[in-house]
Scaffold this motif. Structure first.
Motif, PDB file in Angstrom:
ATOM      1  N   GLU A  40       0.860  -1.257  -0.434  1.00 24.88           N
ATOM      2  CA  GLU A  40      -0.065   0.588  -0.172  1.00 24.88           C
ATOM      3  C   GLU A  40       0.908   1.266   0.066  1.00 24.88           C
ATOM      4  O   GLU A  40       0.732   2.588  -0.811  1.00 24.88           O
ATOM      5  CB  GLU A  40      -1.173   0.036   1.285  1.00 24.88           C
ATOM      6  CG  GLU A  40      -1.723   0.887   1.762  1.00 24.88           C
ATOM      7  CD  GLU A  40      -2.401   1.158   0.978  1.00 24.88           C
ATOM      8  OE1 GLU A  40      -2.732   0.687  -0.444  1.00 24.88           O
ATOM      9  OE2 GLU A  40      -2.778   2.619   0.175  1.00 24.88           O
ATOM     10  N   VAL A  41       2.161   1.045   0.916  1.00 24.41           N
ATOM     11  CA  VAL A  41       2.556   2.239   0.861  1.00 24.41           C
ATOM     12  C   VAL A  41       3.455   2.558  -0.244  1.00 24.41           C
ATOM     13  O   VAL A  41       3.787   3.765  -1.128  1.00 24.41           O
ATOM     14  CB  VAL A  41       4.407   2.229   2.431  1.00 24.41           C
ATOM     15  CG1 VAL A  41       4.678   3.445   1.928  1.00 24.41           C
ATOM     16  CG2 VAL A  41       2.780   2.367   3.457  1.00 24.41           C
ATOM     17  N   PHE A  42       3.867   1.463  -1.112  1.00 21.91           N
ATOM     18  CA  PHE A  42       4.947   1.760  -2.061  1.00 21.91           C
ATOM     19  C   PHE A  42       3.746   2.003  -3.152  1.00 21.91           C
ATOM     20  O   PHE A  42       4.487   2.568  -3.920  1.00 21.91           O
ATOM     21  CB  PHE A  42       5.964   0.090  -2.290  1.00 21.91           C
ATOM     22  CG  PHE A  42       6.761   0.826  -1.940  1.00 21.91           C
ATOM     23  CD1 PHE A  42       6.711   0.019  -0.505  1.00 21.91           C
ATOM     24  CD2 PHE A  42       8.025   0.829  -2.524  1.00 21.91           C
ATOM     25  CE1 PHE A  42       8.440   0.072   0.240  1.00 21.91           C
ATOM     26  CE2 PHE A  42       9.721   1.093  -1.967  1.00 21.91           C
ATOM     27  CZ  PHE A  42       9.024   0.887  -0.238  1.00 21.91           C
ATOM     28  N   GLY A  43       2.559   1.143  -3.576  1.00 21.20           N
ATOM     29  CA  GLY A  43       1.423   1.401  -4.152  1.00 21.20           C
ATOM     30  C   GLY A  43       0.785   2.836  -4.312  1.00 21.20           C
ATOM     31  O   GLY A  43       0.531   3.717  -5.621  1.00 21.20           O
ATOM     32  N   SER A  44       0.893   3.366  -3.832  1.00 22.19           N
ATOM     33  CA  SER A  44       0.187   4.807  -3.047  1.00 22.19           C
ATOM     34  C   SER A  44       1.416   6.302  -4.242  1.00 22.19           C
ATOM     35  O   SER A  44       0.646   7.360  -3.447  1.00 22.19           O
ATOM     36  CB  SER A  44      -0.231   5.093  -0.937  1.00 22.19           C
ATOM     37  OG  SER A  44       1.507   5.478  -1.048  1.00 22.19           O
ATOM     38  N   ARG A  45       2.340   5.326  -4.117  1.00 21.04           N
ATOM     39  CA  ARG A  45       3.344   6.084  -4.640  1.00 21.04           C
ATOM     40  C   ARG A  45       3.661   5.983  -5.924  1.00 21.04           C
ATOM     41  O   ARG A  45       5.119   6.307  -6.504  1.00 21.04           O
ATOM     42  CB  ARG A  45       4.661   6.831  -3.757  1.00 21.04           C
ATOM     43  CG  ARG A  45       4.341   7.760  -2.694  1.00 21.04           C
ATOM     44  CD  ARG A  45       5.347   7.174  -1.845  1.00 21.04           C
ATOM     45  NE  ARG A  45       5.046   7.845  -0.312  1.00 21.04           N
ATOM     46  CZ  ARG A  45       4.059   7.550   0.720  1.00 21.04           C
ATOM     47  NH1 ARG A  45       3.346   6.856   0.711  1.00 21.04           N
ATOM     48  NH2 ARG A  45       4.094   8.792   1.375  1.00 21.04           N
ATOM     49  N   GLY A  46       2.592   4.872  -6.484  1.00 17.12           N
ATOM     50  CA  GLY A  46       3.296   4.224  -8.225  1.00 17.12           C
ATOM     51  C   GLY A  46       3.689   3.484  -8.357  1.00 17.12           C
ATOM     52  O   GLY A  46       4.258   3.346  -9.187  1.00 17.12           O
ATOM     53  N   PHE A  47       4.459   3.089  -6.895  1.00 18.29           N
ATOM     54  CA  PHE A  47       6.027   1.119  -7.661  1.00 18.29           C
ATOM     55  C   PHE A  47       4.572   0.532  -7.512  1.00 18.29           C
ATOM     56  O   PHE A  47       3.781   0.642  -6.354  1.00 18.29           O
ATOM     57  CB  PHE A  47       6.659   1.795  -6.344  1.00 18.29           C
ATOM     58  CG  PHE A  47       7.452   3.130  -6.808  1.00 18.29           C
ATOM     59  CD1 PHE A  47       8.618   2.417  -7.313  1.00 18.29           C
ATOM     60  CD2 PHE A  47       7.744   4.638  -6.115  1.00 18.29           C
ATOM     61  CE1 PHE A  47       9.620   3.910  -7.566  1.00 18.29           C
ATOM     62  CE2 PHE A  47       7.795   5.493  -6.430  1.00 18.29           C
ATOM     63  CZ  PHE A  47       9.335   5.022  -7.142  1.00 18.29           C
TER      64      PHE A  47
END
Ligand code: HEM
Length: 193
Positions: A40-47
């Motif tokens: 979630e943390v990485f995904g929320s920044r497009g990773f």
């Protein structure tokens, strides 16, 4: 200096005009987070999940302070002193290295116990052996969403280098300011006064 891949570092990155440690909490990934939370943390920044795993390979170098993993190696549960995901000999080595933690909060250990000063894919080879330092390192191998990627990079260093370099270039423009907003810092960790 440590080996590892080359990647482009574009000059002139514009950053915000303030820099406060207190504003960071809540935006960084933490070792106690579950894989879903980390995704979630990485995904929320497009990773993507794959980029997250590739970037985690940065733990092939550097240190972790004992306080970042002490809850996994001391008084872990009623029946076990340390988290069973840790290799038992490694766990007892960590316990010894951190024995003085109360008096000395600067105590730290290498993130990659096997080749600490070499940027290579040995970090990924360590994980199936229970030689990860942080709980989040173990989680990468224990979750079905990330394990195949750990295995991919453990078996193919050039693939790791390629994916890491690409993801680092992407990380380098994360949160960048444009136009007249922000400033190009003289030091990356403080604003220009
Ligand atoms: C997956 C989520 C991640 C978590 C939970 C995490 C957590 C941590 C923690 C707790 C430390 C020890 C810090 C200390 O004790 O001073 C650390 C060290 C380090 N991490 Fe991560 N990290 C993550 C991802 C990354 C990424 C994406 C990079 C870079 C691309 C990275 C690069 C490093 C490096 C180089 C160190 C060593 C720092 C030093 O020696 O001073 N980590 N990480």
């Amino acid at each position: 200096m440590m080996g590892g891949p080359f990647y482009n570092v574009p000059l002139g990155r514009r950053d915000g005009r303030s820099s406060n440690a207190s504003a960071v909490e809540g935006t960084l990934p933490r070792p106690a987070m579950s894989i879903s939370q980390l995704i979630e943390v990485f995904g929320s920044r497009g990773f993507s999940v794959q980029e997250m795993v590739a970037l985690s390979g940065a733990h092939t170098i550097g240190f972790s302070h004992c306080s970042e993993f002490s809850s996994a190696i001391y008084n872990y549960s009623k029946s076990a002193q340390s988290d069973p995901n840790y290799n038992p000999r490694f766990a007892s080595g960590l316990q010894q290295a951190c024995a003085d933690i109360k008096k000395n909060p600067t105590l730290s250990v290498f993130n990659d116990v096997m080749t600490p000063n070499k940027f290579d894919n040995v970090y990924f080879q360590n994980l199936p052996k229970g030689l990860g330092v942080l709980k989040s390192d173990h989680a990468l191998f224990n979750d079905a969403k990330t394990r195949p990627l750990v295995e991919l990079y453990a078996n193919d260093q050039s693939r790791f280098f390629r994916d890491f370099a690409k993801a680092m270039e992407k990380l380098g423009v994360l949160g960048i300011q444009t136009g007249r907003s922000g400033e190009i810092r003289h030091r990356c960790d403080e604003s220009n006064y």
